[in-house]
Write a protein that holds these residues in place. Sequence first.
Motif, mmCIF file in Angstrom:
data_model
loop_
_atom_site.group_PDB
_atom_site.id
_atom_site.type_symbol
_atom_site.label_atom_id
_atom_site.label_comp_id
_atom_site.label_asym_id
_atom_site.label_seq_id
_atom_site.Cartn_x
_atom_site.Cartn_y
_atom_site.Cartn_z
ATOM 1 N N MET A 63 56.490 62.896 39.402
ATOM 2 C CA MET A 63 57.462 62.072 39.453
ATOM 3 C C MET A 63 57.757 61.437 38.679
ATOM 4 O O MET A 63 56.499 60.685 37.628
ATOM 5 N N SER A 64 58.992 60.863 38.088
ATOM 6 C CA SER A 64 59.357 60.317 36.955
ATOM 7 C C SER A 64 60.431 59.225 38.050
ATOM 8 O O SER A 64 61.206 59.147 38.513
ATOM 9 N N VAL A 65 59.882 58.171 37.280
ATOM 10 C CA VAL A 65 60.445 56.339 37.808
ATOM 11 C C VAL A 65 61.766 56.028 37.184
ATOM 12 O O VAL A 65 61.073 56.020 35.423
ATOM 13 N N SER A 66 62.520 55.670 37.211
ATOM 14 C CA SER A 66 62.932 54.822 36.302
ATOM 15 C C SER A 66 63.504 53.268 37.300
ATOM 16 O O SER A 66 64.762 53.668 38.555
ATOM 17 N N ARG A 107 64.511 57.204 41.654
ATOM 18 C CA ARG A 107 62.935 58.138 40.717
ATOM 19 C C ARG A 107 63.410 59.656 41.488
ATOM 20 O O ARG A 107 64.299 59.838 42.100
ATOM 21 N N GLN A 108 62.656 60.629 40.612
ATOM 22 C CA GLN A 108 62.780 62.348 40.888
ATOM 23 C C GLN A 108 61.824 63.404 40.765
ATOM 24 O O GLN A 108 60.951 62.503 40.090
ATOM 25 N N ASP A 109 62.242 63.915 41.396
ATOM 26 C CA ASP A 109 60.211 64.518 41.457
ATOM 27 C C ASP A 109 60.811 65.893 41.177
ATOM 28 O O ASP A 109 60.552 66.932 41.553
#
Length: 400
Positions: free
Chosen positions: A1-4, A32-34
């Motif tokens: 999971m990438s969180v920005s 957020r993207q996974d």
Amino acid sequence: MSVSIASPLRGSEPSMGDLAPMRTAHAIVGVRQDGRSVTLEWSDGRRSRFPALWLRDNCACPECRHPQALERTFMFIDHSGPRIIAARGGGEAGLEVEFESGGVVHVSRYAQGWLRAYDSSAAALAERAPALRLWDAGINDTLPAVDYGAYMHTDAGMRAWIEAIQQDGIVLLRGIPAQAGALLPVARRIGPIRPTNFGEHYDVVSMPNPNASAYTAMGLELHTDLANWHSPPDVQLLFCVKSSVRGGESLFADGFRVAEDLRVKDPAAFKLLSAHPMEFRFHDDACDIRASGPAIELDPAGRISRIRFNNWLRAPMVLRADLIDPMYAALATFWRMLRDPAYHLKLRLDPGCLLAYNNNRVLHGRASFDPTTGERHLQGCYLNFEDLETQLRLLDRAQA
Ligand SMILES: [Fe+2]
């Protein structure tokens, strides 16, 4: 999971190639993207999840959407399933998503208002459910009404007329010149008139050799028009040119209100009427038009979407033999409820007045009249809901 945590992109709001205004008072505060989806967090606490394929499919860049026609040119089955490499943004400049598909990278940008408009979270879906105001006899004191001048010459008048039909299913228009044909410009202000086997419009007068019950002086039970058509007309306009006879009062009932009460009072009857189609038929020298549909039609969410009933157009029931008696019983229950004055709007339409109503929701009828006591001349025609809805969207566009 990438969180920005939303760090606004530089630049102006991306074009979504959409003419509809899509403003939102809410801001994206987290992205957020996974790899398979993007989840947005909004300033009001809402979370919306957008799958990768859905986002990629809705890219509005000139490569994916025809820049003039504004129609999709991207065909998702010609590309392998997209993977999200990165997602960032928030604020006025919207969301930027980087996709990889079959070794090709594509960058798409989405406007904040557009993402909010197409959010399909449970909260958003509930917010977008149609706002219907179901009514009973109480509407006799609160019938929505619009003046002819305001309707014909102002945006606000036309908007009020359309919104009343959408929400209440019925609206009175007053102050029209009481001349034959005056309903036509009223209808054409919205769009093309929908023709039927009775012509572009029809005259309700008693005739010596009638081909339909409407052209007699008989009382007419509550009904929807053209139940014998696969798609009965959406909106009926009924205009009074002359009215000096004794009798002939108009009667209306909100079929959705009565059917919702039936759903509670007799669920088995409701189920029969919504699950089994009935056939309706009109025939004369020039036509034989038949169609089937349930008396109470439901949408996939179980909401009532159409009432289809007309006793004189009802064809012989074609149904499994063991269901015929229960179906008659269910119809009888529904029909006794519809005859209950507690549900009725009752009025005498005066010359120069026009009632417009949702023919797939509001049933109409009339008391019998004595044609020797004076004149009674009504005119009617039909409109498509598409044209009412498009007029509202154009008004929204003009105001944006
Ligand atoms: Fe009718």
